[in-house]
Design a protein around this motif. Structure first.
Motif, short mmCIF file in Angstrom:
data_model
loop_
_atom_site.label_atom_id
_atom_site.label_comp_id
_atom_site.label_asym_id
_atom_site.label_seq_id
_atom_site.Cartn_x
_atom_site.Cartn_y
_atom_site.Cartn_z
N PRO A 68 0.82 -1.22 0.00
CA PRO A 68 0.00 0.00 0.00
C PRO A 68 0.85 1.27 0.00
N HIS A 69 0.48 2.21 -0.88
CA HIS A 69 1.12 3.52 -0.96
C HIS A 69 0.10 4.58 -0.57
N HIS A 70 0.57 5.63 0.08
CA HIS A 70 -0.30 6.70 0.52
C HIS A 70 0.19 8.05 -0.01
N LEU A 71 -0.70 9.01 -0.02
CA LEU A 71 -0.45 10.39 -0.47
C LEU A 71 -0.08 10.45 -1.95
N ILE A 72 -0.73 9.60 -2.72
CA ILE A 72 -0.62 9.62 -4.17
C ILE A 72 -2.03 9.82 -4.73
N ASP A 73 -2.16 10.65 -5.79
CA ASP A 73 -3.45 10.90 -6.44
C ASP A 73 -4.49 11.45 -5.46
N ALA A 84 2.22 22.11 4.53
CA ALA A 84 1.38 21.91 5.71
C ALA A 84 0.36 20.79 5.47
N ASP A 85 -0.18 20.74 4.26
CA ASP A 85 -1.10 19.65 3.89
C ASP A 85 -0.37 18.31 3.99
N PHE A 86 0.87 18.28 3.47
CA PHE A 86 1.62 17.03 3.50
C PHE A 86 1.87 16.56 4.92
N VAL A 87 2.36 17.44 5.79
CA VAL A 87 2.69 17.04 7.16
C VAL A 87 1.45 16.57 7.89
N ALA A 90 0.48 13.16 6.36
CA ALA A 90 1.48 12.15 6.68
C ALA A 90 1.38 11.73 8.14
N ASP A 91 1.13 12.69 9.02
CA ASP A 91 0.96 12.36 10.44
C ASP A 91 -0.22 11.41 10.64
N ALA A 92 -1.34 11.73 10.00
CA ALA A 92 -2.53 10.90 10.14
C ALA A 92 -2.30 9.49 9.60
N VAL A 93 -1.61 9.39 8.46
CA VAL A 93 -1.36 8.09 7.86
C VAL A 93 -0.38 7.28 8.71
N CYS A 94 0.64 7.92 9.26
CA CYS A 94 1.58 7.21 10.12
C CYS A 94 0.86 6.60 11.33
N ARG A 95 -0.01 7.38 11.94
CA ARG A 95 -0.75 6.86 13.10
C ARG A 95 -1.62 5.67 12.70
N ASP A 96 -2.25 5.78 11.53
CA ASP A 96 -3.12 4.70 11.07
C ASP A 96 -2.32 3.43 10.76
N ILE A 97 -1.22 3.58 10.04
CA ILE A 97 -0.39 2.43 9.69
C ILE A 97 0.11 1.72 10.94
N TYR A 98 0.63 2.50 11.88
CA TYR A 98 1.18 1.91 13.10
C TYR A 98 0.10 1.26 13.95
N SER A 99 -1.09 1.83 13.95
CA SER A 99 -2.19 1.26 14.74
C SER A 99 -2.60 -0.11 14.22
N ARG A 100 -2.28 -0.38 12.95
CA ARG A 100 -2.61 -1.68 12.35
C ARG A 100 -1.42 -2.65 12.39
N GLY A 101 -0.42 -2.29 13.18
CA GLY A 101 0.71 -3.19 13.38
C GLY A 101 1.72 -3.20 12.26
N LEU A 103 4.73 -0.96 9.76
CA LEU A 103 5.78 0.05 9.87
C LEU A 103 5.60 1.14 8.81
N PRO A 104 5.45 2.41 9.20
CA PRO A 104 5.38 3.49 8.21
C PRO A 104 6.75 3.76 7.59
N VAL A 105 6.78 3.88 6.27
CA VAL A 105 8.02 4.20 5.54
C VAL A 105 7.74 5.41 4.66
N VAL A 106 8.31 6.55 5.03
CA VAL A 106 8.19 7.77 4.24
C VAL A 106 9.32 7.77 3.22
N CYS A 107 8.99 7.85 1.95
CA CYS A 107 10.01 7.72 0.91
C CYS A 107 9.76 8.73 -0.20
N GLY A 108 10.76 9.51 -0.55
CA GLY A 108 10.58 10.47 -1.63
C GLY A 108 11.78 11.38 -1.80
N GLY A 109 11.64 12.31 -2.74
CA GLY A 109 12.74 13.21 -3.05
C GLY A 109 12.43 14.67 -2.81
#
Length: 323
Positions: A68-73, A84-87, A90-101, A103-109
């Motif tokens: 699964p990838h997030h913050l695309i499209d 500010a939208d990104f942060v 990204a915070d909300a997605v990290c909490r969600d990913i971790y709550s489901r057991g 590991l969040p991986v933020v990757c980009g340039g």
């Protein structure tokens, strides 16, 4: 703040350095590398735009279904998507990913996104609607270059970090200056990483000339894959050179070069190489960062896999090794 910081792997690498191939290798399992229960959060400021697929080199749909990838499209090209939208997202997605057991991986340039995610957003003055509207009117009449030149005079440090096509950030920096008399570059980030996270921050540095050649080859592949038709389709939908998404490298050049395909292609290559060099501006001197000379070799992959594997184990994740 949570008593137990959320573990997050953050991987920064410049455009065309092979980030998608790396994450596929690490998290899908190839050869001796591990399979880890992870999800990817894209830190690419242009991948958020719908319909901009070829020019942004989005990961393939099959790969996004596999991991699964997030913050695309997220938005259409006529919508401004800020750091500010990104942060916030990204915070909300990290909490969600971790709550489901997982590991969040933020990757980009997009170093600007990553730096603000690591440190949190700086405190900046509130928007002044009157001044903001005046600057918008000016940029429509005078063009990006005129206001960018103005910004270089009043706040050269900020101007050095902004692309001349980035009308939104040019206007925002000038707005701060004309509202407060202070430079946006004086609105500093916190000097320590956010405590609600436990970060593993990897910075990949490919050899410069190898990277530039990869960029040139990728631009050629984009044209073969139908970049020109993609841009034409977006224009038919009503998006213009003033649309925030269309200011991206790989799209803005079609408006600047009179639709000379060969010249556009060469300009995209030049702009992309220049941008790749600039991408490191925002991630220099970040505490606890691990800089890796990255040649996309098996040794490099083993090194990165080891770092992430150790980090994940320390955070309580199980690691399955690929036979």
């Amino acid at each position: 703040m949570s008593e137990n910081p959320i573990p997050v792997v953050v991987i920064f690498a410049p455009t065309a350095s092979g980030k998608t191939a790396l994450t596929r290798e690490l998290f899908c399992g190839r050869g001796s590398h591990f399979i880890l229960n992870a999800e990817i959060i894209s830190a690419d400021s242009q991948a958020v735009y719908k319909g901009m697929d070829i020019g942004t080199a989005k990961p393939e749909p099959d790969f996004c279904r596999e991991i699964p990838h997030h913050l695309i499209d997220l938005v259409t090209p006529d919508v401004q998507f800020s750091v500010a939208d990104f942060v916030e997202k990204a915070d909300a997605v990290c909490r969600d990913i971790y709550s489901r057991g997982k590991l969040p991986v933020v990757c980009g340039g997009t170093g600007f996104y990553i730096r603000n995610f690591l440190f949190g957003l700086p405190k900046t003055p509130k928007s002044d609607e009157r001044i903001r509207n005046q600057l918008k009117e000016r940029i429509e009449k005078e063009g990006n270059e005129a206001l960018y030149a103005e910004l270089k005079i009043v706040d050269p440090q900020t101007a050095a970090k902004i692309h001349v096509n980035d009308a939104y950030r040019i206007c925002r920096a000038l707005e701060v200056f004309y509202t407060t008399g202070k430079k946006l570059s004086d609105c500093k980030l916190e000097n320590k990483l956010r405590e609600q996270y436990k970060f593993l921050f990897l910075v990949l540095e490919p050899p410069r000339e190898v990277l530039y050649e990869r960029i040139r080859q990728r631009v050629d592949m984009m044209f073969l894959a139908g970049l020109e038709a993609e841009v034409q389709g977006l224009i038919k939908k009503g998006y213009t050179k003033e649309s925030p998404g269309m200011k991206a490298i790989g799209y803005s050049e079609f408006f600047e070069e009179g639709w000379n395909k060969e010249k556009i292609c060469q300009t995209i290559k030049h702009d992309s190489c220049k941008y790749a060099k600039k991408q490191y501006t925002y991630i220099r001197d970040i505490p606890e960062s691990i800089v890796i000379s990255y040649n996309n070799t098996d040794k490099d992959l083993q090194n990165i896999a080891g770092l992430i594997g150790n980090f994940a184990r320390m955070a309580g994740f199980s690691i399955d090794l690929k036979a």
